[in-house]
Motif scaffolding. Structure first.
Motif, PDB file in Angstrom:
ATOM      1  N   HIS A  23       0.858  -1.186   0.000  1.00 46.17           N
ATOM      2  CA  HIS A  23       0.000   0.000   0.000  1.00 46.17           C
ATOM      3  C   HIS A  23       0.890   1.230   0.000  1.00 46.17           C
ATOM      4  O   HIS A  23       1.781   1.354   0.822  1.00 46.17           O
ATOM      5  N   ILE A  24       0.655   2.153  -0.928  1.00 50.41           N
ATOM      6  CA  ILE A  24       1.521   3.324  -1.040  1.00 50.41           C
ATOM      7  C   ILE A  24       0.876   4.599  -0.531  1.00 50.41           C
ATOM      8  O   ILE A  24       1.376   5.679  -0.765  1.00 50.41           O
ATOM      9  N   GLY A  25      -0.219   4.519   0.181  1.00 51.77           N
ATOM     10  CA  GLY A  25      -0.799   5.708   0.793  1.00 51.77           C
ATOM     11  C   GLY A  25      -2.086   6.150   0.135  1.00 51.77           C
ATOM     12  O   GLY A  25      -2.758   5.384  -0.523  1.00 51.77           O
ATOM     13  N   VAL A  36       1.603   8.388 -13.156  1.00 51.36           N
ATOM     14  CA  VAL A  36       2.493   7.388 -13.731  1.00 51.36           C
ATOM     15  C   VAL A  36       3.254   6.707 -12.599  1.00 51.36           C
ATOM     16  O   VAL A  36       3.542   7.333 -11.573  1.00 51.36           O
ATOM     17  N   ILE A  37       3.544   5.435 -12.773  1.00 50.49           N
ATOM     18  CA  ILE A  37       4.223   4.690 -11.730  1.00 50.49           C
ATOM     19  C   ILE A  37       5.071   3.598 -12.386  1.00 50.49           C
ATOM     20  O   ILE A  37       4.619   2.934 -13.317  1.00 50.49           O
ATOM     21  N   ASP A  38       6.319   3.451 -11.925  1.00 54.07           N
ATOM     22  CA  ASP A  38       7.209   2.438 -12.513  1.00 54.07           C
ATOM     23  C   ASP A  38       8.401   2.211 -11.594  1.00 54.07           C
ATOM     24  O   ASP A  38       8.744   3.075 -10.784  1.00 54.07           O
ATOM     25  N   ASP A  42      17.249   1.116 -10.265  1.00 58.23           N
ATOM     26  CA  ASP A  42      17.757   0.945  -8.902  1.00 58.23           C
ATOM     27  C   ASP A  42      16.843   0.068  -8.050  1.00 58.23           C
ATOM     28  O   ASP A  42      17.102  -0.159  -6.874  1.00 58.23           O
ATOM     29  N   GLY A  43      15.728  -0.437  -8.649  1.00 56.08           N
ATOM     30  CA  GLY A  43      14.791  -1.280  -7.929  1.00 56.08           C
ATOM     31  C   GLY A  43      13.802  -0.513  -7.073  1.00 56.08           C
ATOM     32  O   GLY A  43      12.973  -1.099  -6.395  1.00 56.08           O
ATOM     33  N   LEU A  44      13.868   0.821  -7.113  1.00 59.63           N
ATOM     34  CA  LEU A  44      12.968   1.660  -6.322  1.00 59.63           C
ATOM     35  C   LEU A  44      11.748   2.037  -7.150  1.00 59.63           C
ATOM     36  O   LEU A  44      11.791   2.044  -8.382  1.00 59.63           O
ATOM     37  N   LEU A  45      10.660   2.349  -6.458  1.00 56.94           N
ATOM     38  CA  LEU A  45       9.411   2.699  -7.119  1.00 56.94           C
ATOM     39  C   LEU A  45       9.319   4.211  -7.290  1.00 56.94           C
ATOM     40  O   LEU A  45       9.480   4.962  -6.327  1.00 56.94           O
ATOM     41  N   TYR A  46       9.064   4.649  -8.519  1.00 56.96           N
ATOM     42  CA  TYR A  46       8.903   6.059  -8.859  1.00 56.96           C
ATOM     43  C   TYR A  46       7.429   6.306  -9.149  1.00 56.96           C
ATOM     44  O   TYR A  46       6.815   5.592  -9.942  1.00 56.96           O
ATOM     45  N   ILE A  47       6.863   7.323  -8.491  1.00 58.58           N
ATOM     46  CA  ILE A  47       5.444   7.624  -8.595  1.00 58.58           C
ATOM     47  C   ILE A  47       5.290   9.092  -8.977  1.00 58.58           C
ATOM     48  O   ILE A  47       5.717   9.977  -8.240  1.00 58.58           O
ATOM     49  N   GLY A  48       4.701   9.342 -10.121  1.00 59.08           N
ATOM     50  CA  GLY A  48       4.428  10.711 -10.555  1.00 59.08           C
ATOM     51  C   GLY A  48       3.051  11.127 -10.106  1.00 59.08           C
ATOM     52  O   GLY A  48       2.061  10.451 -10.397  1.00 59.08           O
ATOM     53  N   LEU A  70       1.742  16.284  -3.800  1.00 59.91           N
ATOM     54  CA  LEU A  70       1.182  16.521  -5.128  1.00 59.91           C
ATOM     55  C   LEU A  70       2.105  17.404  -5.958  1.00 59.91           C
ATOM     56  O   LEU A  70       2.808  18.271  -5.432  1.00 59.91           O
ATOM     57  N   GLY A  71       2.112  17.174  -7.262  1.00 56.94           N
ATOM     58  CA  GLY A  71       2.975  17.930  -8.169  1.00 56.94           C
ATOM     59  C   GLY A  71       4.425  17.495  -8.080  1.00 56.94           C
ATOM     60  O   GLY A  71       5.327  18.267  -8.363  1.00 56.94           O
ATOM     61  N   SER A  72       4.637  16.227  -7.699  1.00 57.11           N
ATOM     62  CA  SER A  72       5.999  15.736  -7.467  1.00 57.11           C
ATOM     63  C   SER A  72       6.214  14.354  -8.070  1.00 57.11           C
ATOM     64  O   SER A  72       5.268  13.632  -8.361  1.00 57.11           O
ATOM     65  N   MET A  73       7.469  13.998  -8.208  1.00 57.81           N
ATOM     66  CA  MET A  73       7.875  12.632  -8.513  1.00 57.81           C
ATOM     67  C   MET A  73       8.398  12.060  -7.203  1.00 57.81           C
ATOM     68  O   MET A  73       9.299  12.634  -6.586  1.00 57.81           O
ATOM     69  N   LEU A  74       7.786  10.972  -6.751  1.00 56.08           N
ATOM     70  CA  LEU A  74       8.191  10.340  -5.503  1.00 56.08           C
ATOM     71  C   LEU A  74       9.110   9.160  -5.807  1.00 56.08           C
ATOM     72  O   LEU A  74       9.019   8.552  -6.868  1.00 56.08           O
ATOM     73  N   ARG A  75       9.947   8.826  -4.846  1.00 53.24           N
ATOM     74  CA  ARG A  75      10.861   7.677  -4.968  1.00 53.24           C
ATOM     75  C   ARG A  75      10.860   6.966  -3.621  1.00 53.24           C
ATOM     76  O   ARG A  75      11.243   7.547  -2.607  1.00 53.24           O
ATOM     77  N   ILE A  76      10.362   5.705  -3.631  1.00 54.27           N
ATOM     78  CA  ILE A  76      10.263   4.947  -2.395  1.00 54.27           C
ATOM     79  C   ILE A  76      10.780   3.524  -2.600  1.00 54.27           C
ATOM     80  O   ILE A  76      10.888   3.045  -3.723  1.00 54.27           O
TER      81      ILE A  76
END
Length: 133
Positions: A23-25, A36-38, A42-48, A70-76
């Motif tokens: 669950h990502i929130g 967008v999500i991929d 590096d094996g990390l999840l990027y969420i636009g 919001l308005g960001s690219m996340l990396r988790i």
């Protein structure tokens, strides 16, 4: 503000067993939210995430704020299982008032991302608004 739980994600790219869910929130129901999500090289999840606005002035400057996802690219990192962690080398970890998940900010509605196969650089296609598209 209405919110809804973001979709659960499945991936073996992060070293999760087949069928694992993470669950990502929560995300806004007002468009645009998760665009967008991929997984990166590096094996990390990027969420636009879009800025949440649909007309001029509706976004309240969220894309320019490090205090708003919001308005960001996340990396988790979702490799731990049911909870995610924030990579220590994310650029805003330890920055007062900043959400540590943010990898980059100032986006309107990122709708496509790709990683350069040679350098690993992240390329994002973003949508503007009115004059700047």
């Amino acid at each position: 503000m209405k919110t809804k739980k973001a979709k659960m994600l499945r991936s073996q790219k992060a070293g999760l067993p087949p069928g694992s869910l993470v669950h990502i929130g929560a995300a806004r129901t007002a468009p645009p939210a998760i665009s967008v999500i991929d997984f990166g090289p590096d094996g990390l999840l990027y969420i636009g995430l879009g800025d949440g606005g649909s007309r001029a002035g509706e976004d309240d400057g969220r894309g320019q704020s490090l205090g708003d996802l919001l308005g960001s690219m996340l990396r988790i990192d979702v490799s731990a299982g049911s909870a995610y962690s924030v990579p220590a080398d994310n650029p805003f970890v330890g920055t007062a008032g900043a959400q540590p998940e943010i990898w980059s900010y100032g986006l309107r509605n990122p709708w496509c991302l790709s990683f350069d196969r040679v350098t690993g650089d992240l390329w994002v296609t973003d949508v503007g608004m009115h004059t700047w598209e």
